[in-house]
Motif scaffolding. Sequence first.
Motif, PDB file in Angstrom:
ATOM      1  N   THR A  45     -17.514  41.848  99.893  1.00 42.99           N
ATOM      2  CA  THR A  45     -17.829  40.482 100.329  1.00 42.99           C
ATOM      3  C   THR A  45     -17.480  40.231 101.791  1.00 42.99           C
ATOM      4  N   TYR A  46     -16.755  41.165 102.420  1.00 42.34           N
ATOM      5  CA  TYR A  46     -16.297  41.011 103.814  1.00 42.34           C
ATOM      6  C   TYR A  46     -15.408  39.778 103.982  1.00 42.34           C
ATOM      7  N   SER A  47     -14.695  39.415 102.946  1.00 37.03           N
ATOM      8  CA  SER A  47     -13.802  38.257 103.020  1.00 37.03           C
ATOM      9  C   SER A  47     -12.441  38.620 102.436  1.00 37.03           C
ATOM     10  N   PHE A  48     -11.432  37.828 102.772  1.00 43.43           N
ATOM     11  CA  PHE A  48     -10.084  38.102 102.295  1.00 43.43           C
ATOM     12  C   PHE A  48      -9.959  37.744 100.814  1.00 43.43           C
ATOM     13  N   ASP A  49      -9.203  38.562 100.107  1.00 43.74           N
ATOM     14  CA  ASP A  49      -8.978  38.361  98.680  1.00 43.74           C
ATOM     15  C   ASP A  49      -7.914  37.280  98.499  1.00 43.74           C
ATOM     16  N   SER A  50      -8.312  36.146  97.955  1.00 43.16           N
ATOM     17  CA  SER A  50      -7.393  35.008  97.846  1.00 43.16           C
ATOM     18  C   SER A  50      -6.230  35.306  96.902  1.00 43.16           C
ATOM     19  N   ASP A  51      -6.471  36.124  95.862  1.00 43.60           N
ATOM     20  CA  ASP A  51      -5.385  36.450  94.927  1.00 43.60           C
ATOM     21  C   ASP A  51      -4.318  37.314  95.605  1.00 43.60           C
ATOM     22  N   LEU A  52      -4.755  38.245  96.445  1.00 42.00           N
ATOM     23  CA  LEU A  52      -3.792  39.083  97.161  1.00 42.00           C
ATOM     24  C   LEU A  52      -2.985  38.245  98.150  1.00 42.00           C
ATOM     25  N   LEU A  53      -3.659  37.358  98.859  1.00 43.11           N
ATOM     26  CA  LEU A  53      -2.940  36.488  99.797  1.00 43.11           C
ATOM     27  C   LEU A  53      -1.921  35.625  99.045  1.00 43.11           C
ATOM     28  N   LYS A  54      -2.355  35.080  97.923  1.00 44.22           N
ATOM     29  CA  LYS A  54      -1.457  34.242  97.128  1.00 44.22           C
ATOM     30  C   LYS A  54      -0.259  35.034  96.631  1.00 44.22           C
ATOM     31  N   SER A  55      -0.487  36.305  96.287  1.00 42.63           N
ATOM     32  CA  SER A  55       0.595  37.122  95.738  1.00 42.63           C
ATOM     33  C   SER A  55       1.684  37.418  96.757  1.00 42.63           C
ATOM     34  N   VAL A  56       1.351  37.312  98.052  1.00 47.33           N
ATOM     35  CA  VAL A  56       2.380  37.517  99.084  1.00 47.33           C
ATOM     36  C   VAL A  56       2.791  36.191  99.718  1.00 47.33           C
ATOM     37  N   GLY A  57       2.391  35.094  99.102  1.00 46.48           N
ATOM     38  CA  GLY A  57       2.824  33.782  99.565  1.00 46.48           C
ATOM     39  C   GLY A  57       2.165  33.306 100.833  1.00 46.48           C
ATOM     40  N   VAL A  58       0.928  33.760 101.084  1.00 46.83           N
ATOM     41  CA  VAL A  58       0.223  33.393 102.310  1.00 46.83           C
ATOM     42  C   VAL A  58      -1.015  32.580 101.952  1.00 46.83           C
ATOM     43  N   SER A  59      -1.175  31.433 102.571  1.00 49.97           N
ATOM     44  CA  SER A  59      -2.344  30.594 102.339  1.00 49.97           C
ATOM     45  C   SER A  59      -3.574  31.212 102.996  1.00 49.97           C
ATOM     46  N   SER A  60      -4.721  31.059 102.339  1.00 45.04           N
ATOM     47  CA  SER A  60      -5.981  31.561 102.908  1.00 45.04           C
ATOM     48  C   SER A  60      -6.297  30.907 104.250  1.00 45.04           C
ATOM     49  N   SER A  61      -5.741  29.729 104.481  1.00 43.67           N
ATOM     50  CA  SER A  61      -6.017  29.018 105.741  1.00 43.67           C
ATOM     51  C   SER A  61      -5.425  29.738 106.948  1.00 43.67           C
ATOM     52  N   LEU A  62      -4.473  30.666 106.714  1.00 41.77           N
ATOM     53  CA  LEU A  62      -3.879  31.398 107.825  1.00 41.77           C
ATOM     54  C   LEU A  62      -4.816  32.456 108.397  1.00 41.77           C
ATOM     55  N   MET A  63      -5.864  32.811 107.640  1.00 39.11           N
ATOM     56  CA  MET A  63      -6.787  33.843 108.078  1.00 39.11           C
ATOM     57  C   MET A  63      -8.059  33.191 108.617  1.00 39.11           C
ATOM     58  N   SER A  64      -8.497  33.616 109.784  1.00 33.13           N
ATOM     59  CA  SER A  64      -9.731  33.098 110.370  1.00 33.13           C
ATOM     60  C   SER A  64     -10.936  33.742 109.688  1.00 33.13           C
ATOM     61  N   PRO A  65     -12.106  33.099 109.728  1.00 35.68           N
ATOM     62  CA  PRO A  65     -13.324  33.710 109.159  1.00 35.68           C
ATOM     63  C   PRO A  65     -13.622  35.045 109.845  1.00 35.68           C
ATOM     64  N   VAL A  66     -14.109  35.991 109.057  1.00 35.11           N
ATOM     65  CA  VAL A  66     -14.371  37.334 109.568  1.00 35.11           C
ATOM     66  C   VAL A  66     -15.679  37.347 110.364  1.00 35.11           C
ATOM     67  N   ILE A  67     -15.630  37.981 111.538  1.00 29.78           N
ATOM     68  CA  ILE A  67     -16.831  38.147 112.360  1.00 29.78           C
ATOM     69  C   ILE A  67     -17.107  39.641 112.540  1.00 29.78           C
ATOM     70  N   MET A  68     -18.331  39.995 112.876  1.00 29.79           N
ATOM     71  CA  MET A  68     -18.748  41.374 113.002  1.00 29.79           C
ATOM     72  C   MET A  68     -18.644  41.865 114.452  1.00 29.79           C
ATOM     73  N   PRO A  69     -18.487  43.199 114.631  1.00 33.57           N
ATOM     74  CA  PRO A  69     -18.465  43.751 115.986  1.00 33.57           C
ATOM     75  C   PRO A  69     -19.719  43.352 116.763  1.00 33.57           C
TER      76      PRO A  69
END
Length: 472
Positions: free
Chosen positions: A187-211
């Motif tokens: 999906t080229y996006s961050f896994d929200s469950d993994l972020l949650k499991s380390v106590g990090v909100s998805s809002s801390l990650m910026s949207p992914v852009i391509m080279p």
Amino acid sequence: MTEYNFLAFDIGATSGRAIVGTLSNDKFEVKEINRFPNSMVELHGRYYWNIYALYTSLLESLAICSRQKITLHSIGIDTWGVDFGYIAPDGSLLGLPRSYRDPYTEGAPEDFFKQMSREEVYKRTGIQVMPFNTLYQLFRSGTDTFVPQKNAAKILFIPDLLAYMLTGRMVCEYTIASTSQLLNPQTYSFDSDLLKSVGVSSSLMSPVIMPGTLIGRLSPSISRRTGTGEIPVIAVAGHDTASAVAAVPASTPHFAYLNSGTWSLMGIEVDTPIINKESYTNNFTNEGGVEGTIRFLKNITGMWILERCRDEWMRTGLNYSYQDMERMAEQSNFSSLINPDDPRFANPESMLKEIAAYCEETGQQAPASEAEYVHCIFYSLANRYKEVLGMLSSMSPFEIKQLHVIGGGSQNKLLNRLTANATNIPVIAGPSEATAIGNCLIQAKSAGLLTDRWDIRRLIAASFPLQTFRPQ
């Protein structure tokens, strides 16, 4: 005749370089204009990157371009993977970024797998489990109540962080994000469950852009200070290996690559992730590449071992060049081998003592001279390359017909010969500056001067000398 100049900042774990790539019609060449150190800072038992020193070196490099009357079309930044900085709500940097060499992540994967299994993490990300991956850095920082993480509004990986310092714009580039073990490769996006499991909100990650995406322009203050003007800053393949793989001068997809440097990274380029039982068992990784491709590869400890030995010798007054060490290895008849990927070689106090101890513990003769140490390292690397290529061939969707060696290690003729003999396929060496070249030509593609990665590769094959080593 129109001439375009692209500035590549190529920053590794020990040094950085500013390289100008000049494209004029069908001719492309590169020139190094500045080289600067990059080293870890140890403070109270923690290891950090001096990001402010790197920022100052970037500004110095821009000023050099201005003094040399080099008109820049754009700028791109690539670095090593996994490490990052924390940004406060007001936009300021919350301390220095931690280094992946910091031992605070030792044992972190095993602790993390108590709340999500190793198999599940790999299924979600397709990333090789290594203790210093971003996932485990965030996990350990959370359990240690690391204050910068607790107060962060954004997380920026190192090339994105440096681009933010230059432009004031925060982005998250695909290839560097893919090294984190937090990104879903489908999906080229961050896994929200993994972020949650380390106590990090998805809002801390910026949207992914391509080279190839425009990040922004140099800030007005930097433009005035350096005399360069408000030049565009392009999100190239921010992970150095991704930029290097874009520069593999292959003419067909039936190739493997070996990016040989402090780390050796061996892999293939595929369109979709390879995530299955075999790739999991062999601990292979699926990282992002240009044009949405996947770099299916394995990290191998590379010249790091030799560099650490060389540092120890230099402290005793023995200053060997790489050419010296090649000759030393050729003249030695030593036969002991080590496993370069044994965790004991990650960051020992003395690499020389660790190699000797490994040989003794495995019933082999320990090296007794500098030449025997170098011989042991080179032959061990070639042997490891053979093992990894064997695994790779069994999982590849196509027959691997040649191995392209790129990066600084491509200049090591002895190791190239040993690798060709060990793997039993042709080894094509060069270009040595693959990462900076890929960085520059991704910028050229962004400018509309090249069409795709194969157009990039055709230009590189025509512009740089290559050497082929056939198995004997």
